[in-house]
Design an enzyme around this catalytic site. Structure first.
Site, PDB file in Angstrom:
ATOM      1  N   TRP A 122      34.734  36.691  31.380  1.00 55.97           N
ATOM      2  CA  TRP A 122      35.237  37.899  32.036  1.00 55.97           C
ATOM      3  C   TRP A 122      35.742  38.940  31.047  1.00 55.97           C
ATOM      4  O   TRP A 122      35.870  40.122  31.387  1.00 55.97           O
ATOM      5  CB  TRP A 122      36.344  37.537  33.022  1.00 55.97           C
ATOM      6  CG  TRP A 122      35.845  37.356  34.422  1.00 55.97           C
ATOM      7  CD1 TRP A 122      35.504  36.178  35.039  1.00 55.97           C
ATOM      8  CD2 TRP A 122      35.614  38.390  35.383  1.00 55.97           C
ATOM      9  NE1 TRP A 122      35.084  36.419  36.324  1.00 55.97           N
ATOM     10  CE2 TRP A 122      35.143  37.769  36.561  1.00 55.97           C
ATOM     11  CE3 TRP A 122      35.767  39.772  35.363  1.00 55.97           C
ATOM     12  CZ2 TRP A 122      34.819  38.491  37.705  1.00 55.97           C
ATOM     13  CZ3 TRP A 122      35.445  40.494  36.508  1.00 55.97           C
ATOM     14  CH2 TRP A 122      34.970  39.857  37.659  1.00 55.97           C
ATOM     15  N   TRP A 161      29.845  26.107  38.997  1.00 55.53           N
ATOM     16  CA  TRP A 161      31.229  26.488  38.692  1.00 55.53           C
ATOM     17  C   TRP A 161      31.876  27.192  39.875  1.00 55.53           C
ATOM     18  O   TRP A 161      33.041  26.929  40.223  1.00 55.53           O
ATOM     19  CB  TRP A 161      31.272  27.359  37.443  1.00 55.53           C
ATOM     20  CG  TRP A 161      32.530  28.155  37.264  1.00 55.53           C
ATOM     21  CD1 TRP A 161      32.625  29.501  37.146  1.00 55.53           C
ATOM     22  CD2 TRP A 161      33.877  27.652  37.185  1.00 55.53           C
ATOM     23  NE1 TRP A 161      33.951  29.878  37.006  1.00 55.53           N
ATOM     24  CE2 TRP A 161      34.727  28.754  37.026  1.00 55.53           C
ATOM     25  CE3 TRP A 161      34.426  26.381  37.242  1.00 55.53           C
ATOM     26  CZ2 TRP A 161      36.106  28.634  36.917  1.00 55.53           C
ATOM     27  CZ3 TRP A 161      35.805  26.257  37.136  1.00 55.53           C
ATOM     28  CH2 TRP A 161      36.627  27.379  36.974  1.00 55.53           C
TER      29      TRP A 161
END
Length: 295
Positions: A122, A161
């Protein structure tokens, strides 16, 4: 009114290999306090290290001293919801655009210029949006195990995930860092990754992040990311990729950067040894890349 959680300071006392003085900025127009590391000479051109999910600036503890020893200024912020930064208590308080805005407020508040960026996970989704918003403030970029998705699907690794992150009753932050690294983290290192989260209530940002990745056309921020790509397709300053050889989530993700960003041409792109958290597996190699890019 946004309810905000703040991890007690004593959770960060005596962490392994973490001698750095905490620094804070209350983000303009909010009550949110963002923590960051700022080491090295203030008059040097900054190297910005951006972490992702579910880590914090501790991920860069081995890289920061190597760069400072070379004379660089190194900054490593904790994203809101992570590390020593404040943590909004409601999952709905976290959106992609808010994350971009929060980090942009910090970045512009420090008036950073001539920046060399390293971004992973991220850290790239948010960091590359900063590059697109302020290309004149960046000197060079190195992207590792990250992307800037525009709603066109996801890898099997990310799908797994996403499912795990939304269904596991307790999210073992340190255990996830260990699973995502090829070397075995020590118990002290695992504990340091757990430190920001005294209980599950502090993990709403970590829970929400996987759902915010714009992997379908219906996700938020698809249009904003497409617009960012239009800027990045004109970015002709050095842009290097340093992905790892053992990450099922982002494997092959370097190809789109090399195909679309002019600054990638002629750069010595590398595949490093490591898992998703390549900072744990190849810190010296990353530091050497950034020293070269920033010098």
């Amino acid at each position: 009114m946004m309810k905000i959680l703040r991890t007690p300071d004593d959770r960060f006392t005596g962490l392994a290999d973490w001698p750095f003085e905490p620094r804070y900025m209350v983000l303009p127009g909010t009550e949110l306090r963002l923590h960051y590391v700022d080491e090295g000479p203030r008059d040097a051109a900054p190297i910005l290290l951006l972490h992702g999910e579910p880590s914090w600036a501790y991920l860069y503890r081995k890289i920061i001293p190597l760069l400072v020893a070379k004379g660089h200024r190194v900054l490593a912020p904790d994203l809101i919801g992570f590390g020593r930064s404040d943590k909004p208590a409601a999952r709905t308080d976290y959106t992609f655009e808010r994350h971009v805005g929060w980090l942009d407020s910090w970045f512009m508040g420090l008036d950073l210029k001539k920046v060399t960026l390293f971004c992973q996970d991220w850290g790239g989704l948010i960091g590359l949006r900063l590059v697109a918003a302020h290309p004149e403030r960046f000197k060079a970029v190195c992207a590792g195990n990250t992307g800037l998705p525009v709603g066109t699907g996801m890898s099997d690794g990310f799908k797994a995930w996403l499912h795990l992150s939304q269904t596991i009753p307790e999210m073992p932050i340190g255990g996830l860092l260990n699973m995502g690294s090829t070397r075995e983290l020590t118990p002290a290192e695992i504990a340091a990754y757990d430190a920001p989260f005294p209980d599950e209530s502090y993990k709403e940002g970590a829970r929400q992040f996987p759902t915010l990745v714009p992997v379908t056309p219906e996700h938020g921020s698809v249009a904003e990311n497409i617009a960012a790509w239009q800027v990045l397709e004109k970015f002709d300053k050095p842009f290097m990729t340093a992905f790892s050889d053992n990450d099922p989530v982002t494997k092959g993700g370097e190809a789109i950067f090399k195909a679309r960003i002019p600054g990638t041409k002629g750069q010595p792109h590398v595949i490093l040894s490591g898992g998703h958290f390549l900072q744990e597996d190849s810190p010296a190699e990353i530091a050497a890349i950034l020293d070269r890019l920033a010098s």
